[in-house]
Design a protein around this motif. Sequence first.
Motif, PDB file in Angstrom:
ATOM      1  N   LEU A 157      28.713 -25.560  23.289  1.00 15.42           N
ATOM      2  CA  LEU A 157      28.893 -24.275  23.956  1.00 15.42           C
ATOM      3  C   LEU A 157      28.194 -23.192  23.154  1.00 15.42           C
ATOM      4  O   LEU A 157      28.469 -23.035  21.963  1.00 15.42           O
ATOM      5  N   GLY A 158      27.300 -22.455  23.805  1.00 16.34           N
ATOM      6  CA  GLY A 158      26.521 -21.432  23.118  1.00 16.34           C
ATOM      7  C   GLY A 158      26.587 -20.080  23.795  1.00 16.34           C
ATOM      8  O   GLY A 158      25.576 -19.595  24.307  1.00 16.34           O
ATOM      9  N   PRO A 159      27.772 -19.445  23.820  1.00 14.63           N
ATOM     10  CA  PRO A 159      27.860 -18.098  24.397  1.00 14.63           C
ATOM     11  C   PRO A 159      27.251 -17.054  23.464  1.00 14.63           C
ATOM     12  O   PRO A 159      27.303 -17.197  22.246  1.00 14.63           O
ATOM     13  N   HIS A 160      26.667 -16.017  24.063  1.00 15.48           N
ATOM     14  CA  HIS A 160      26.057 -14.936  23.294  1.00 15.48           C
ATOM     15  C   HIS A 160      26.504 -13.580  23.862  1.00 15.48           C
ATOM     16  O   HIS A 160      26.935 -13.495  25.007  1.00 15.48           O
ATOM     17  N   ARG A 161      26.332 -12.534  23.038  1.00 14.06           N
ATOM     18  CA  ARG A 161      26.638 -11.174  23.492  1.00 14.06           C
ATOM     19  C   ARG A 161      25.338 -10.401  23.682  1.00 14.06           C
ATOM     20  O   ARG A 161      24.524 -10.281  22.753  1.00 14.06           O
ATOM     21  N   TRP A 256      29.335 -12.333  17.742  1.00 15.67           N
ATOM     22  CA  TRP A 256      28.422 -12.309  18.888  1.00 15.67           C
ATOM     23  C   TRP A 256      28.628 -13.460  19.865  1.00 15.67           C
ATOM     24  O   TRP A 256      28.163 -13.415  20.993  1.00 15.67           O
ATOM     25  N   GLY A 257      29.347 -14.521  19.431  1.00 16.52           N
ATOM     26  CA  GLY A 257      29.573 -15.632  20.353  1.00 16.52           C
ATOM     27  C   GLY A 257      30.483 -16.678  19.738  1.00 16.52           C
ATOM     28  O   GLY A 257      30.391 -16.959  18.538  1.00 16.52           O
ATOM     29  N   ASP A 258      31.366 -17.241  20.553  1.00 17.23           N
ATOM     30  CA  ASP A 258      32.294 -18.265  20.090  1.00 17.23           C
ATOM     31  C   ASP A 258      31.620 -19.634  20.219  1.00 17.23           C
ATOM     32  O   ASP A 258      31.988 -20.456  21.064  1.00 17.23           O
ATOM     33  N   GLY A 259      30.623 -19.869  19.371  1.00 13.69           N
ATOM     34  CA  GLY A 259      29.878 -21.120  19.421  1.00 13.69           C
ATOM     35  C   GLY A 259      30.750 -22.295  19.012  1.00 13.69           C
ATOM     36  O   GLY A 259      31.363 -22.280  17.945  1.00 13.69           O
TER      37      GLY A 259
END
Length: 349
Positions: A157-161, A256-259
């Motif tokens: 999972l690679g969420p970003h802001r 910036w993201g919950d990787g």
Amino acid sequence: MNDAVPIRFAAIGLDHAHIFGQTRGLLAAGAELVGVATRDERSGIAQTFHENAPDVPTRSEAELLADPDIDVIVTAAIPKDRAEIALAALRVGKDVMTDKPGCTTMAQLEELRATVAETGRIWSVTYSERFEVPAVARAGEIARSGRIGQVVQTLGLGPHREGDRAHLGASGGRPDWFYDEANFGGILVDIASHQFDQFLWFTNSTTAEVASSTVANYAHPDDPAFQDFGDVVLRNDHATGYVRVDWFTPEGLPTWGDGRLFILGTQGYIELRKYVDIAGREGTNHLFVADADGVHHESCDDLPVTYYRQFLDDVRDRTETACPQEHTFEVMRLALQAQADAVRQGHLA
């Protein structure tokens, strides 16, 4: 090359904040930064770079490429320009370290492959979510020890802001190129290349196929060339992988993201919370293991990372210890294939 002589490098392209990690990593490993060039001196990243390194001379691209004393070119240019810069450097006998994605089209990838074969130089893509994250290195040690059995699946999972200040430099927002697929290559080429790298590495795979992929613009109707969501299913003869990337990190999250990365083995599994343990432990680089002996937590913040040192060793010794060249090519092939085959949803043009 004499180990006592520092490797000299130059940065061409100061358009993405990953250039800070790349130059910092090379300097810490003992290399010497001797020049920079960029095509947009007005960019926030370029301005911040010059403020942080005022003694590094600004020179033209041509001058840096022609300098026989420069061994390595590092680039975090606009993604569509990275292959052009790398090819020029490779053809004059320099090794290259490029931010991900290393290229944005299959034609660029094929030209890079041919040029590496012709010149014998190194084209290394900095997959920072593995190379700069100690928890991932530690997870690799555990997986390769056999402690969780054979790895049969990864879930990355690679969420970003979108508005993360650390990625903006001195600017007040993302540059125009960030919202144009022709410039950034698409979300699966850009962000998800990290997850393709981790799938191949953790499953000990040399190749895979894209079983399905999706890209979407769900929340940016005024920017129809932008993609804010993507997912992919990968598979080969011994493993599968699922990838999800997005630009939906809420403002309330303290990073910036919950990787996250989940590594499933036949006798246990690993979960990584790379940048935050949401509503849990302080710090970053959290690793959890469930195996035959129970459930375990490790804090990996203080563990070393080796990519930059190994890259410099490879430049000196003409080896492939930082990352095998064929692995780098295959990661980008999968990313480009997934992007090309993706079902398109939402507000996309």
